[in-house]
Design a protein around this motif. Structure first.
Motif, PDB file in Angstrom:
ATOM      1  N   GLY A 251     107.561  48.467  27.262  1.00 49.36           N
ATOM      2  CA  GLY A 251     108.164  49.620  26.609  1.00 49.36           C
ATOM      3  C   GLY A 251     109.625  49.790  26.994  1.00 49.36           C
ATOM      4  N   PRO A 252     110.179  51.018  26.826  1.00 49.75           N
ATOM      5  CA  PRO A 252     109.429  52.219  26.502  1.00 49.75           C
ATOM      6  C   PRO A 252     109.011  52.283  25.030  1.00 49.75           C
ATOM      7  CG  PRO A 252     111.757  52.729  26.668  1.00 49.75           C
ATOM      8  CD  PRO A 252     111.609  51.281  27.053  1.00 49.75           C
ATOM      9  N   LEU A 253     107.843  52.875  24.828  1.00 49.63           N
ATOM     10  CA  LEU A 253     107.359  53.182  23.502  1.00 49.63           C
ATOM     11  C   LEU A 253     107.711  54.640  23.234  1.00 49.63           C
ATOM     12  CD1 LEU A 253     105.606  52.567  20.983  1.00 49.63           C
ATOM     13  CD2 LEU A 253     103.634  53.342  22.311  1.00 49.63           C
ATOM     14  N   SER A 254     108.500  54.863  22.221  1.00 56.29           N
ATOM     15  CA  SER A 254     108.953  56.211  21.930  1.00 56.29           C
ATOM     16  C   SER A 254     108.289  56.711  20.658  1.00 56.29           C
ATOM     17  CB  SER A 254     110.480  56.232  21.767  1.00 56.29           C
ATOM     18  OG  SER A 254     110.943  57.548  21.571  1.00 56.29           O
ATOM     19  N   VAL A 255     107.619  57.852  20.736  1.00 59.42           N
ATOM     20  CA  VAL A 255     106.965  58.449  19.569  1.00 59.42           C
ATOM     21  C   VAL A 255     107.341  59.923  19.498  1.00 59.42           C
ATOM     22  CG1 VAL A 255     105.033  56.828  19.635  1.00 59.42           C
ATOM     23  CG2 VAL A 255     104.833  59.046  20.774  1.00 59.42           C
ATOM     24  N   PRO A 256     107.434  60.464  18.297  1.00 62.16           N
ATOM     25  CA  PRO A 256     107.737  61.904  18.185  1.00 62.16           C
ATOM     26  C   PRO A 256     106.508  62.741  18.497  1.00 62.16           C
ATOM     27  CG  PRO A 256     107.499  60.928  16.009  1.00 62.16           C
ATOM     28  CD  PRO A 256     107.402  59.803  16.998  1.00 62.16           C
ATOM     29  N   GLU A 257     106.757  63.946  18.936  1.00 60.48           N
ATOM     30  CA  GLU A 257     105.675  64.884  19.208  1.00 60.48           C
ATOM     31  C   GLU A 257     104.793  65.040  17.980  1.00 60.48           C
ATOM     32  OE1 GLU A 257     107.061  68.711  20.355  1.00 60.48           O
ATOM     33  OE2 GLU A 257     105.079  69.445  20.945  1.00 60.48           O
TER      34      GLU A 257
ATOM     35  N   LEU B 271      94.688  51.706  23.387  1.00 59.71           N
ATOM     36  CA  LEU B 271      94.527  53.145  23.605  1.00 59.71           C
ATOM     37  C   LEU B 271      95.351  53.873  22.558  1.00 59.71           C
ATOM     38  CD1 LEU B 271      93.453  55.460  25.485  1.00 59.71           C
ATOM     39  CD2 LEU B 271      95.691  55.355  26.616  1.00 59.71           C
ATOM     40  N   LEU B 272      94.680  54.748  21.824  1.00 54.57           N
ATOM     41  CA  LEU B 272      95.380  55.589  20.865  1.00 54.57           C
ATOM     42  C   LEU B 272      95.424  57.010  21.410  1.00 54.57           C
ATOM     43  CD1 LEU B 272      93.708  54.422  17.514  1.00 54.57           C
ATOM     44  CD2 LEU B 272      95.812  53.595  18.562  1.00 54.57           C
ATOM     45  N   ILE B 273      96.588  57.618  21.317  1.00 55.65           N
ATOM     46  CA  ILE B 273      96.741  59.011  21.705  1.00 55.65           C
ATOM     47  C   ILE B 273      97.165  59.788  20.464  1.00 55.65           C
ATOM     48  CG2 ILE B 273      97.870  60.643  23.255  1.00 55.65           C
ATOM     49  CD1 ILE B 273      98.542  58.294  25.097  1.00 55.65           C
ATOM     50  N   ARG B 274      96.274  60.653  20.002  1.00 52.89           N
ATOM     51  CA  ARG B 274      96.584  61.448  18.807  1.00 52.89           C
ATOM     52  C   ARG B 274      97.318  62.703  19.205  1.00 52.89           C
ATOM     53  NH1 ARG B 274      91.615  59.685  18.329  1.00 52.89           N
ATOM     54  NH2 ARG B 274      90.741  61.606  19.204  1.00 52.89           N
ATOM     55  N   ASP B 275      98.101  63.233  18.241  1.00 60.02           N
ATOM     56  CA  ASP B 275      98.840  64.485  18.461  1.00 60.02           C
ATOM     57  C   ASP B 275      99.591  64.411  19.805  1.00 60.02           C
ATOM     58  OD1 ASP B 275      97.981  68.001  18.944  1.00 60.02           O
ATOM     59  OD2 ASP B 275      99.782  67.069  18.082  1.00 60.02           O
ATOM     60  N   SER B 276     100.393  63.397  19.959  1.00 63.08           N
ATOM     61  CA  SER B 276     101.097  63.163  21.229  1.00 63.08           C
ATOM     62  C   SER B 276     101.924  64.381  21.637  1.00 63.08           C
ATOM     63  CB  SER B 276     102.010  61.942  21.099  1.00 63.08           C
ATOM     64  OG  SER B 276     101.251  60.775  20.907  1.00 63.08           O
ATOM     65  N   GLN B 277     101.875  64.679  22.916  1.00 61.38           N
ATOM     66  CA  GLN B 277     102.597  65.808  23.493  1.00 61.38           C
ATOM     67  C   GLN B 277     103.615  65.305  24.517  1.00 61.38           C
ATOM     68  OE1 GLN B 277     101.975  69.055  22.401  1.00 61.38           O
ATOM     69  NE2 GLN B 277     100.801  67.855  20.888  1.00 61.38           N
ATOM     70  N   PRO B 278     104.661  66.066  24.763  1.00 60.17           N
ATOM     71  CA  PRO B 278     105.623  65.654  25.790  1.00 60.17           C
ATOM     72  C   PRO B 278     104.960  65.401  27.141  1.00 60.17           C
ATOM     73  CG  PRO B 278     106.550  67.414  24.464  1.00 60.17           C
ATOM     74  CD  PRO B 278     105.117  67.258  24.017  1.00 60.17           C
ATOM     75  N   SER B 279     103.880  66.110  27.423  1.00 62.41           N
ATOM     76  CA  SER B 279     103.169  65.902  28.692  1.00 62.41           C
ATOM     77  C   SER B 279     102.449  64.555  28.752  1.00 62.41           C
ATOM     78  CB  SER B 279     102.145  67.023  28.926  1.00 62.41           C
ATOM     79  OG  SER B 279     101.214  67.060  27.856  1.00 62.41           O
ATOM     80  N   ASP B 280     102.352  63.873  27.620  1.00 59.01           N
ATOM     81  CA  ASP B 280     101.769  62.528  27.607  1.00 59.01           C
ATOM     82  C   ASP B 280     102.774  61.469  28.049  1.00 59.01           C
ATOM     83  OD1 ASP B 280     100.040  63.342  24.537  1.00 59.01           O
ATOM     84  OD2 ASP B 280      99.281  63.423  26.598  1.00 59.01           O
ATOM     85  N   SER B 281     104.017  61.841  28.200  1.00 54.92           N
ATOM     86  CA  SER B 281     105.047  60.898  28.633  1.00 54.92           C
ATOM     87  C   SER B 281     104.727  60.431  30.047  1.00 54.92           C
ATOM     88  CB  SER B 281     106.435  61.558  28.590  1.00 54.92           C
ATOM     89  OG  SER B 281     106.770  61.931  27.271  1.00 54.92           O
ATOM     90  N   ALA B 282     104.465  59.151  30.178  1.00 47.94           N
ATOM     91  CA  ALA B 282     104.011  58.569  31.448  1.00 47.94           C
ATOM     92  C   ALA B 282     103.932  57.068  31.252  1.00 47.94           C
ATOM     93  CB  ALA B 282     102.650  59.132  31.850  1.00 47.94           C
ATOM     94  N   THR B 283     103.553  56.379  32.297  1.00 48.46           N
ATOM     95  CA  THR B 283     103.247  54.948  32.191  1.00 48.46           C
ATOM     96  C   THR B 283     101.733  54.784  32.109  1.00 48.46           C
ATOM     97  OG1 THR B 283     105.221  54.267  33.390  1.00 48.46           O
ATOM     98  CG2 THR B 283     103.401  52.703  33.323  1.00 48.46           C
TER      99      THR B 283
END
Lengths: 113, 112
Positions: free
Chosen positions: B9-15, B74-86
């Motif tokens: 990465g980084p993998l960048s996705v919008p909220e 791994l899919l993370i739906r409705d990504s939140q800023p708190s999901d920002s991590a490794t």
């Protein structure tokens, strides 16, 4: 946090000195593991234990020894620390709800000057 | 040598978007597959595990396993800023010691 503590949390030492890191767990887990984490290498297994006095080597065991005289404590010793052993060290236990899962302690940041 | 590969990465996705994290492994004897989340300066936290081919869902997280292709995601739906991590992928091979092989992790950034 699976009842795991590590001590010390931070340590700075000099090349050639012995260092012992302690992992303590309160839930009577049989399996315990020591990993190191370095940029570009991820987490790598150093040693693990499957019971009191029962230990075995992992992927990167050279320069490290371990001991487990009580179920709750798993010690990692660097007999003569080198700068290449500067790393973050994590202890883990194998969970009981499903045998394969591992849970990590808070880590020890070790710097060898 | 047993390997687990991840894009760093980084993998960048919008909220609010779906984040898709991928992992491949080399050992066909691998039995169990895990995803850990690690915040900067913290220890890895187990968030998902999967043993059988297919999908496994837990809240906003879905793990997908394809043993024939030696691929786990791994899919993370409705990504939140708190999901920002490794996010670390880990694989357990055969044997009773539960030894895990880890990938180097993918850093996820969820932007506002």
């Amino acid at each position: 946090d699976a009842g795991i503590t590590q001590s010390p949390r931070h340590k700075v030492t000099e090349t050639g000195t012995p260092v012992t890191l302690r992992c303590h767990q309160t839930e009577n887990h049989r399996y315990m593991y020591w990993y190191r984490q370095d940029p570009g290498h991820g987490l790598r297994l150093i040693h693990y234990s499957y019971g009191v006095k029962d230990t075995d080597k992992g992927e990167v065991s050279d320069g490290y020894s371990v001991s487990r005289s009580k179920t709750e404590d798993f010690l990692l010793t660097l007999e003569s620390a080198t700068s290449s052993q500067t790393s973050v060290y994590f202890c883990a236990i194998r969970g009981t709800e499903r045998a394969d899962t591992q849970y990590f302690g808070p880590g020890t940041r070790l710097t060898v000057l | 040598q047993k390997e687990v590969e991840q894009n760093s990465g980084p993998l960048s996705v919008p909220e609010g978007a779906i984040a898709s994290l991928n992992c491949t492994y080399s050992d066909r004897g691998s039995q169990s597959f895990f995803w850990y989340r690690q915040y900067s300066g913290k220890s890895p936290e187990l968030i998902m595990f999967i043993y059988s081919n297919g999908d496994k869902e837990d809240g906003r997280f879905t793990a997908q396993l394809n043993k024939a292709s030696q691929y786990v995601s791994l899919l993370i739906r409705d990504s939140q800023p708190s999901d920002s991590a490794t996010y670390l992928c880990a694989v357990k091979g055969p044997g009773t010691a539960s030894k895990l092989t880890f990938g180097t992790g993918t850093r996820l950034q969820v932007t506002l």
